[in-house]
Scaffold this active site. Structure first.
Site, short mmCIF file in Angstrom:
data_model
loop_
_atom_site.label_atom_id
_atom_site.label_comp_id
_atom_site.label_asym_id
_atom_site.label_seq_id
_atom_site.Cartn_x
_atom_site.Cartn_y
_atom_site.Cartn_z
N HIS A 141 -9.39 0.70 -5.52
CA HIS A 141 -8.68 -0.08 -4.54
C HIS A 141 -7.15 0.34 -5.02
O HIS A 141 -6.94 0.41 -6.05
CB HIS A 141 -8.74 -1.42 -5.05
CG HIS A 141 -9.98 -2.10 -4.81
ND1 HIS A 141 -10.65 -2.13 -3.42
CD2 HIS A 141 -11.05 -2.38 -5.66
CE1 HIS A 141 -11.62 -2.73 -3.60
NE2 HIS A 141 -12.12 -2.54 -4.56
N ILE A 142 -6.29 0.60 -3.96
CA ILE A 142 -4.99 0.98 -4.03
C ILE A 142 -4.17 -0.17 -4.96
O ILE A 142 -3.25 -0.04 -5.84
CB ILE A 142 -4.30 1.09 -2.81
CG1 ILE A 142 -4.95 2.34 -2.23
CG2 ILE A 142 -2.80 1.50 -3.07
CD1 ILE A 142 -4.78 2.62 -0.74
N SER A 143 -4.39 -1.46 -4.52
CA SER A 143 -3.51 -2.74 -5.08
C SER A 143 -4.38 -3.14 -6.32
O SER A 143 -5.58 -2.91 -6.22
CB SER A 143 -3.43 -3.68 -3.97
OG SER A 143 -4.59 -3.96 -3.44
N TYR A 187 0.84 -1.10 -0.20
CA TYR A 187 -0.06 -0.07 0.12
C TYR A 187 0.71 1.21 -0.06
O TYR A 187 0.18 2.28 0.16
CB TYR A 187 -0.89 -0.06 1.04
CG TYR A 187 -1.87 -0.95 1.22
CD1 TYR A 187 -3.04 -1.29 0.25
CD2 TYR A 187 -1.77 -2.15 2.13
CE1 TYR A 187 -3.90 -2.29 0.23
CE2 TYR A 187 -2.80 -3.30 1.97
CZ TYR A 187 -3.51 -3.18 1.29
OH TYR A 187 -4.65 -4.39 1.29
N ARG A 226 -10.00 -12.11 -2.89
CA ARG A 226 -9.86 -10.46 -2.96
C ARG A 226 -10.65 -10.33 -4.58
O ARG A 226 -10.80 -9.39 -5.02
CB ARG A 226 -8.64 -9.78 -2.80
CG ARG A 226 -8.10 -9.77 -1.56
CD ARG A 226 -6.74 -8.91 -1.42
NE ARG A 226 -6.15 -9.39 -0.28
CZ ARG A 226 -6.34 -8.97 1.28
NH1 ARG A 226 -7.37 -8.06 1.32
NH2 ARG A 226 -5.46 -9.50 1.93
N HIS A 265 -15.40 -7.24 -0.26
CA HIS A 265 -15.63 -8.62 -0.43
C HIS A 265 -16.68 -9.59 0.26
O HIS A 265 -16.82 -10.48 0.05
CB HIS A 265 -14.29 -9.51 -0.37
CG HIS A 265 -12.89 -8.54 -0.95
ND1 HIS A 265 -12.85 -8.32 -2.34
CD2 HIS A 265 -11.88 -8.18 -0.23
CE1 HIS A 265 -11.65 -7.70 -2.47
NE2 HIS A 265 -11.04 -7.48 -1.32
N ASP A 276 -26.33 -2.41 -1.26
CA ASP A 276 -27.53 -1.97 -1.09
C ASP A 276 -27.58 -0.67 -1.05
O ASP A 276 -28.44 0.13 -1.34
CB ASP A 276 -28.38 -2.75 -0.17
CG ASP A 276 -28.95 -4.27 -0.42
OD1 ASP A 276 -28.60 -4.50 -1.74
OD2 ASP A 276 -29.25 -4.73 0.45
N ALA A 334 -11.83 -4.38 2.90
CA ALA A 334 -12.03 -5.79 2.82
C ALA A 334 -13.75 -6.01 3.15
O ALA A 334 -13.86 -7.00 2.41
CB ALA A 334 -11.67 -6.63 4.18
C1 DQA Z 1 -7.94 -2.73 -0.70
C2 DQA Z 1 -7.84 -4.11 -1.37
C3 DQA Z 1 -8.68 -4.90 -0.20
O1 DQA Z 1 -8.84 -6.37 -0.77
C4 DQA Z 1 -8.03 -4.76 1.21
O2 DQA Z 1 -8.93 -5.42 2.13
C5 DQA Z 1 -8.04 -3.60 1.65
C6 DQA Z 1 -7.47 -2.61 0.58
C7 DQA Z 1 -6.95 -1.69 -1.77
O3 DQA Z 1 -7.09 -0.67 -1.77
O4 DQA Z 1 -6.05 -2.31 -2.21
O5 DQA Z 1 -8.22 -3.16 2.82
O6 DQA Z 1 -9.14 -2.26 -0.78
#
Ligand code: DQA
Length: 139
Positions: A98-100, A23, A109, A78, A85, A75
């Site tokens: 998402h950052i990753s 991250y 994920r 997921h 909703d 998280a």
């Molecule tokens: C995340 C990816 C999710 O799987 C993880 O649980 C996170 C960060 C991301 O920004 O890459 O907390 O949302």
């Protein structure tokens, strides 16, 4: 002035300290300052919570008056039907961020409960993912 709400979910308060190889080393507060300076014509509000219900309350609160919401649900992405909703229930467009690149990581994920309720998804560009989402909403 267009206004946008960034919402970060669980564990994202630890950005800069949390798993830096995944991250990065920058805190979200530091990144936000840079982003706000880059887009002075936009009002960019920020909220973070580790609590699912509080994220839902913020989506409801922002969802009828903001020009868009940038949501990194962490998280809960997921797992949360309730977030799906909440996104469906509001008027403002939501971009999932998402950052990753979640698709190169663990299999759990790979599925998002919220993507189908969102306008679009941006993943894998580090903190720049938030700027890309902002650009998508501005345009
Ligand atoms: C995340 C990816 C999710 O799987 C993880 O649980 C996170 C960060 C991301 O920004 O890459 O907390 O949302």
């Amino acid at each position: 002035m267009k206004k946008f709400q960034i919402i970060n979910g669980p564990n994202l308060n630890l950005l800069g300290k949390r798993e830096p190889t995944v991250y990065g080393n920058t805190s979200f507060e530091d990144y936000l300052e840079v982003l706000r300076n880059q887009y002075p014509s936009c009002k960019i509000d920020y909220y973070q919570s580790n609590v699912e219900g509080e994220l839902i309350d913020k989506i409801h609160e922002a969802g009828f008056s903001y020009d868009g919401i940038i949501l990194n649900a962490g998280a809960y992405t997921h797992t949360s039907v309730a977030l799906h909703d909440a996104i469906k229930a509001i008027a403002s467009p939501v971009v999932e961020v998402h950052i990753s690149n979640v698709h190169t990581r663990e299999e759990f994920r790979h599925h998002s409960m919220i993507s189908a309720a969102c306008k679009g998804v941006i993943a894998g560009f580090g903190l720049k993912s938030y700027e890309l989402a902002l650009l998508a909403l501005i345009n």
